[in-house]
Design a protein around this motif. Structure first.
Motif, PDB file in Angstrom:
ATOM      1  N   CYS A  16      -3.005   4.638  -8.617  1.00  0.00           N
ATOM      2  CA  CYS A  16      -4.099   4.986  -7.697  1.00  0.00           C
ATOM      3  C   CYS A  16      -5.029   3.784  -7.511  1.00  0.00           C
ATOM      4  N   LEU A  17      -5.389   3.139  -8.610  1.00  0.00           N
ATOM      5  CA  LEU A  17      -6.232   1.943  -8.518  1.00  0.00           C
ATOM      6  C   LEU A  17      -5.519   0.834  -7.755  1.00  0.00           C
ATOM      7  N   SER A  18      -4.223   0.721  -7.966  1.00  0.00           N
ATOM      8  CA  SER A  18      -3.442  -0.289  -7.238  1.00  0.00           C
ATOM      9  C   SER A  18      -3.397   0.029  -5.748  1.00  0.00           C
ATOM     10  N   SER A  19      -3.350   1.299  -5.405  1.00  0.00           N
ATOM     11  CA  SER A  19      -3.374   1.695  -3.994  1.00  0.00           C
ATOM     12  C   SER A  19      -4.703   1.302  -3.347  1.00  0.00           C
ATOM     13  N   ILE A  20      -5.792   1.467  -4.093  1.00  0.00           N
ATOM     14  CA  ILE A  20      -7.104   1.073  -3.565  1.00  0.00           C
ATOM     15  C   ILE A  20      -7.140  -0.440  -3.344  1.00  0.00           C
ATOM     16  N   SER A  21      -6.646  -1.193  -4.325  1.00  0.00           N
ATOM     17  CA  SER A  21      -6.602  -2.655  -4.176  1.00  0.00           C
ATOM     18  C   SER A  21      -5.719  -3.056  -3.007  1.00  0.00           C
ATOM     19  N   ALA A  22      -4.573  -2.399  -2.881  1.00  0.00           N
ATOM     20  CA  ALA A  22      -3.661  -2.704  -1.773  1.00  0.00           C
ATOM     21  C   ALA A  22      -4.298  -2.346  -0.431  1.00  0.00           C
ATOM     22  N   PHE A  23      -5.074  -1.270  -0.400  1.00  0.00           N
ATOM     23  CA  PHE A  23      -5.773  -0.885   0.822  1.00  0.00           C
ATOM     24  C   PHE A  23      -6.752  -1.970   1.244  1.00  0.00           C
ATOM     25  N   PHE A  24      -7.545  -2.482   0.283  1.00  0.00           N
ATOM     26  CA  PHE A  24      -8.488  -3.554   0.608  1.00  0.00           C
ATOM     27  C   PHE A  24      -7.757  -4.801   1.089  1.00  0.00           C
ATOM     28  N   CYS A  25      -6.645  -5.141   0.452  1.00  0.00           N
ATOM     29  CA  CYS A  25      -5.874  -6.320   0.883  1.00  0.00           C
ATOM     30  C   CYS A  25      -5.320  -6.117   2.291  1.00  0.00           C
ATOM     31  N   PHE A  26      -4.846  -4.901   2.585  1.00  0.00           N
ATOM     32  CA  PHE A  26      -4.326  -4.611   3.915  1.00  0.00           C
ATOM     33  C   PHE A  26      -5.428  -4.720   4.967  1.00  0.00           C
ATOM     34  N   ILE A  27      -6.595  -4.142   4.675  1.00  0.00           N
ATOM     35  CA  ILE A  27      -7.719  -4.217   5.619  1.00  0.00           C
ATOM     36  C   ILE A  27      -8.114  -5.670   5.864  1.00  0.00           C
TER      37      ILE A  27
ATOM     38  N   LEU B 184       0.828  -1.202   0.000  1.00  0.00           N
ATOM     39  CA  LEU B 184       0.000   0.000   0.000  1.00  0.00           C
ATOM     40  C   LEU B 184       0.866   1.256   0.000  1.00  0.00           C
ATOM     41  N   PHE B 185       1.888   1.259   0.839  1.00  0.00           N
ATOM     42  CA  PHE B 185       2.794   2.406   0.942  1.00  0.00           C
ATOM     43  C   PHE B 185       3.515   2.657  -0.382  1.00  0.00           C
ATOM     44  N   VAL B 186       4.006   1.605  -1.015  1.00  0.00           N
ATOM     45  CA  VAL B 186       4.750   1.743  -2.275  1.00  0.00           C
ATOM     46  C   VAL B 186       3.834   2.240  -3.392  1.00  0.00           C
ATOM     47  N   CYS B 187       2.656   1.632  -3.540  1.00  0.00           N
ATOM     48  CA  CYS B 187       1.724   2.057  -4.602  1.00  0.00           C
ATOM     49  C   CYS B 187       1.297   3.511  -4.420  1.00  0.00           C
ATOM     50  N   THR B 188       1.000   3.892  -3.190  1.00  0.00           N
ATOM     51  CA  THR B 188       0.592   5.265  -2.923  1.00  0.00           C
ATOM     52  C   THR B 188       1.752   6.230  -3.174  1.00  0.00           C
ATOM     53  N   GLY B 189       2.948   5.846  -2.766  1.00  0.00           N
ATOM     54  CA  GLY B 189       4.122   6.693  -2.990  1.00  0.00           C
ATOM     55  C   GLY B 189       4.401   6.900  -4.469  1.00  0.00           C
ATOM     56  N   ILE B 190       4.310   5.844  -5.250  1.00  0.00           N
ATOM     57  CA  ILE B 190       4.546   5.985  -6.687  1.00  0.00           C
ATOM     58  C   ILE B 190       3.464   6.858  -7.322  1.00  0.00           C
TER      59      ILE B 190
END
Length: 181
Positions: A152-163, A111-117
């Motif tokens: 951005c879409l990858s960050s959303i997916s990563a957020f759901f996976c993290f949750i 999540l951190f990497v996708c959001t940072g990129i």
């Protein structure tokens, strides 16, 4: 939190995930269309280069851009489907509750990497407003926006996976605590 508010939060989260899943189905279809376009461009280029002996100046550039579009629109699907590269030996060695913690940490890093990129992609917008591609004269802001949107879409997916991993971790911890009582 009481059980009623937790139930309401779960319903809300499930509705958001369902809407995002429907959106991902559209992205999946767009990626399939992009793959078809990519293949047609390559077939046309191969035909013109080796049969007609005349290379098309736009085909390599357009195929590269279609490939980037396909990649960026598919990245969030791979994250949601957990189809990313990982070291299975670590998952095999670390099991149980520590394994769940490791998964949650890995999901947070993703999540951190996708959001940072995605954030750093915005630095390219200023340049993209001026630049155009050499062969087809496509404004580069379009390509930079596609990369930004993909992350951005990858960050959303990563957020759901993290949750999901945190919820799994908390449920696992509750089972451990209830087993001790």
């Amino acid at each position: 939190l009481n059980d009623q508010s937790v139930g309401c939060q779960e319903k809300c989260m499930n509705k958001i995930k369902e809407a995002y899943s429907n959106f991902q189905n559209i992205m999946h279809s767009l990626s399939g269309i992009a793959l078809s376009v990519f293949m047609v461009i390559i077939i046309i280029e191969v035909f013109t280069r080796y049969v007609v002996f005349h290379s098309l100046p736009w085909s390599e550039e357009l195929s590269r851009y279609v490939f980037i579009f396909m990649l960026m629109m598919s990245l969030n699907l791979c994250i949601s489907s957990k189809m990313l590269i990982k070291i299975d030996a670590i998952d095999t060695l670390v099991k149980g509750f520590p394994g769940k913690i490791l998964i949650a940490v890995r999901e947070f890093i993703g999540l951190f990497v996708c959001t940072g990129i995605a954030i750093f992609c915005t630095n390219l917008f200023r340049v993209g407003m001026i630049q155009k591609s050499p062969a087809i004269r496509l404004p580069m802001i379009i390509m930079y926006s596609i990369v930004f949107l993909g992350f951005c879409l990858s960050s959303i997916s990563a957020f759901f996976c993290f949750i999901e991993s945190v919820i799994d971790l908390l449920h696992k911890n509750e089972k451990i605590e209830s087993g001790r009582k």
